[in-house]
Write a protein that holds these residues in place. Structure first.
Motif, mmCIF file in Angstrom:
data_model
loop_
_atom_site.group_PDB
_atom_site.id
_atom_site.type_symbol
_atom_site.label_atom_id
_atom_site.label_comp_id
_atom_site.label_asym_id
_atom_site.label_seq_id
_atom_site.Cartn_x
_atom_site.Cartn_y
_atom_site.Cartn_z
ATOM 1 N N MET A 86 0.831 -1.191 0.000
ATOM 2 C CA MET A 86 0.000 0.000 0.000
ATOM 3 C C MET A 86 0.868 1.243 0.000
ATOM 4 N N GLN A 87 0.562 2.186 -0.873
ATOM 5 C CA GLN A 87 1.285 3.449 -0.927
ATOM 6 C C GLN A 87 0.368 4.581 -0.469
ATOM 7 N N ILE A 88 0.916 5.503 0.333
ATOM 8 C CA ILE A 88 0.177 6.643 0.847
ATOM 9 C C ILE A 88 0.900 7.910 0.413
ATOM 10 N N GLU A 89 0.202 8.772 -0.309
ATOM 11 C CA GLU A 89 0.774 10.037 -0.776
ATOM 12 C C GLU A 89 -0.035 11.191 -0.202
ATOM 13 N N ARG A 90 0.615 12.030 0.605
ATOM 14 C CA ARG A 90 -0.065 13.215 1.141
ATOM 15 C C ARG A 90 -0.436 14.157 0.007
ATOM 16 N N LEU A 91 -1.594 14.813 0.154
ATOM 17 C CA LEU A 91 -2.083 15.701 -0.897
ATOM 18 C C LEU A 91 -1.878 17.174 -0.572
ATOM 19 N N THR A 92 -1.946 17.558 0.683
ATOM 20 C CA THR A 92 -1.647 18.922 1.107
ATOM 21 C C THR A 92 -0.957 18.852 2.461
ATOM 22 N N CYS A 93 -0.445 19.995 2.894
ATOM 23 C CA CYS A 93 0.145 20.056 4.224
ATOM 24 C C CYS A 93 -0.915 20.000 5.311
ATOM 25 N N ALA A 94 -2.158 20.343 4.964
ATOM 26 C CA ALA A 94 -3.216 20.436 5.971
ATOM 27 C C ALA A 94 -3.884 19.098 6.251
ATOM 28 N N LEU A 95 -4.219 18.367 5.216
ATOM 29 C CA LEU A 95 -4.942 17.099 5.383
ATOM 30 C C LEU A 95 -5.011 16.397 4.044
ATOM 31 N N GLU B 281 -5.434 27.610 3.585
ATOM 32 C CA GLU B 281 -4.339 26.843 4.207
ATOM 33 C C GLU B 281 -4.827 25.638 4.996
ATOM 34 N N TYR B 282 -6.114 25.556 5.262
ATOM 35 C CA TYR B 282 -6.675 24.427 6.007
ATOM 36 C C TYR B 282 -7.349 23.412 5.085
ATOM 37 N N GLN B 283 -7.265 23.602 3.762
ATOM 38 C CA GLN B 283 -8.128 22.880 2.824
ATOM 39 C C GLN B 283 -7.370 21.964 1.869
ATOM 40 N N LEU B 284 -8.156 21.098 1.223
ATOM 41 C CA LEU B 284 -7.737 20.422 -0.001
ATOM 42 C C LEU B 284 -8.925 20.386 -0.944
ATOM 43 N N ARG B 285 -8.640 20.154 -2.220
ATOM 44 C CA ARG B 285 -9.689 20.067 -3.250
ATOM 45 C C ARG B 285 -9.452 18.811 -4.064
#
Length: 282
Positions: A1-10, A236-240
Motif C-alpha cells: 500500500m502506498q500513501i501520498e499526502r495531498l496537502t500540508c493540511a490534510l 491553508e486548512y483545505q484540499l480540493r
C-alpha cells in the motif's frame, strides 16, 4: 500500500490496493483506519465497487445510517444514490461548508463516497481540517470558547424551503441539539473547532463575564459565531479533490468540514454514499 499526502493540511491518496478487500482483511482495514486518523480524509482511484462491496467497506468503521430525506437503495441498507442531472438540478445551491448532520444528537462518524459519473471538468469536493483551524486560533479566542456550546439546526438550513408542515414535522423528529464549540476526538484526543453552517447560535454565551449590556450579546455572540464559521474557508486548512469515475473518498466527520462545489450544470454527477453512525460529541 502506498500513501501520498495531498496537502500540508490534510488528505492522502492511497494506491496499490483493492479497497473491497478491506471488508474482510483485518490487516488492510487496520492500515486504512490508521491512515484515516492521521490524514482525516483518504482518496482512492480506480476502485469499481458494487453497492454491496461499498457497504461492506463502510461497515468496517461502524453501522450505517440513512439520511431522513433520502431512502437507501433497494437491497442495500445504508447506501444512498445522489444523482444530479440537467433534468434534476440542485435546488437553489449545492452546498455550504459543513460537517454532516450536526443537527443530530449523534452526528455521523464519517462517510464513504463513491463517484459513479462526473463532469469532465467541475464538480469537485473540498475538505477542511478543523483541528488545524482550532490549533491556529488566537489564544484569547480559545479561552473564550473553551466551554461554549452551540445549537445546530436543519430547520434553518436545508429544511427552510420545505412546506411548513414538513419542516415542523422534521424538527419534532430531530429536535435541534446543542454541541460543544470545541470537540474532542474520541480516538485521538485532539481538539477541533465544531461549528459549521448548521450552527445557529450559542446556548451559554449570555453570562456575566461576557455580557455587560444587551449589545454585548446581540453583536458579540453573532460576530464570534460568524468568525468561527469562517475558519473552514481559509485555503491553508483545505484540499480540493477532482473526481473521476470509480474514485472514492473516506472522511472523518468528527474533525473535518466539506463543500461540494456546484460549478458543473448542465452535466451529470452521480455519487453513491454510505454514512457511518457516530457518537455524541464531547
Amino acid at each position: 500500500m502506498q500513501i501520498e499526502r495531498l496537502t500540508c493540511a490534510l488528505g492522502a491518496e492511497i494506491s496499490n490496493i483493492k479497497l473491497a478487500e478491506a471488508a474482510t482483511n483485518d490487516d488492510l482495514f487496520g492500515e486504512i483506519h490508521a491512515a484515516l486518523l492521521a490524514h482525516k480524509v483518504l482518496f482512492f482511484r480506480n476502485q469499481p465497487l458494487t453497492d454491496a462491496q461499498h457497504a461492506g467497506v463502510a461497515r468496517r468503521f461502524g453501522p450505517l445510517e440513512d439520511h431522513p430525506l433520502t431512502t437507501s437503495v433497494d437491497g442495500e441498507p445504508g447506501i444512498i444514490h445522489i444523482n444530479k442531472t440537467p433534468d434534476n438540478p440542485p435546488e437553489r445551491y449545492e452546498n455550504a461548508w459543513h460537517t454532516d448532520a450536526t443537527w443530530r444528537e449523534c452526528p455521523p462518524m464519517g462517510a464513504v463516497l463513491r463517484c459513479v459519473e462526473c463532469p469532465t471538468v467541475g464538480g469537485d469536493t473540498m475538505w477542511a481540517n478543523m483541528e488545524l483551524a482550532y490549533e491556529r486560533l488566537p489564544d484569547h479566542i480559545k479561552d473564550d470558547i473553551a466551554t461554549l456550546r452551540a445549537r445546530h439546526s436543519m430547520e434553518a438550513t436545508f429544511m427552510a424551503a420545505k412546506p411548513m408542515a414538513d419542516r415542523l414535522a422534521m424538527k419534532e423528529r430531530f429536535p435541534d441539539p446543542e454541541h460543544p464549540v470545541v470537540r474532542t476526538h474520541p480516538e485521538t484526543g485532539a481538539k477541533a473547532l465544531f461549528v459549521n453552517a448548521f450552527a445557529t447560535h450559542f446556548t451559554n454565551y449570555h453570562t456575566a463575564s461576557r455580557v455587560r449590556v444587551g449589545q454585548d450579546f446581540t453583536n458579540g455572540a453573532g460576530e464570534l459565531l460568524r468568525f468561527l464559521q469562517s475558519q473552514a474557508a481559509i485555503p491553508e486548512y483545505q484540499l480540493r479533490w477532482r473526481w473521476t469515475p470509480d474514485s472514492i473518498a473516506i472522511w472523518d466527520n468528527r474533525c473535518t468540514q466539506h463543500y461540494a462545489v456546484m460549478d458543473y450544470p448542465p452535466c451529470n454527477r452521480r455519487m453513491h454514499r454510505a454514512t457511518i453512525i457516530g457518537d455524541r460529541p464531547f
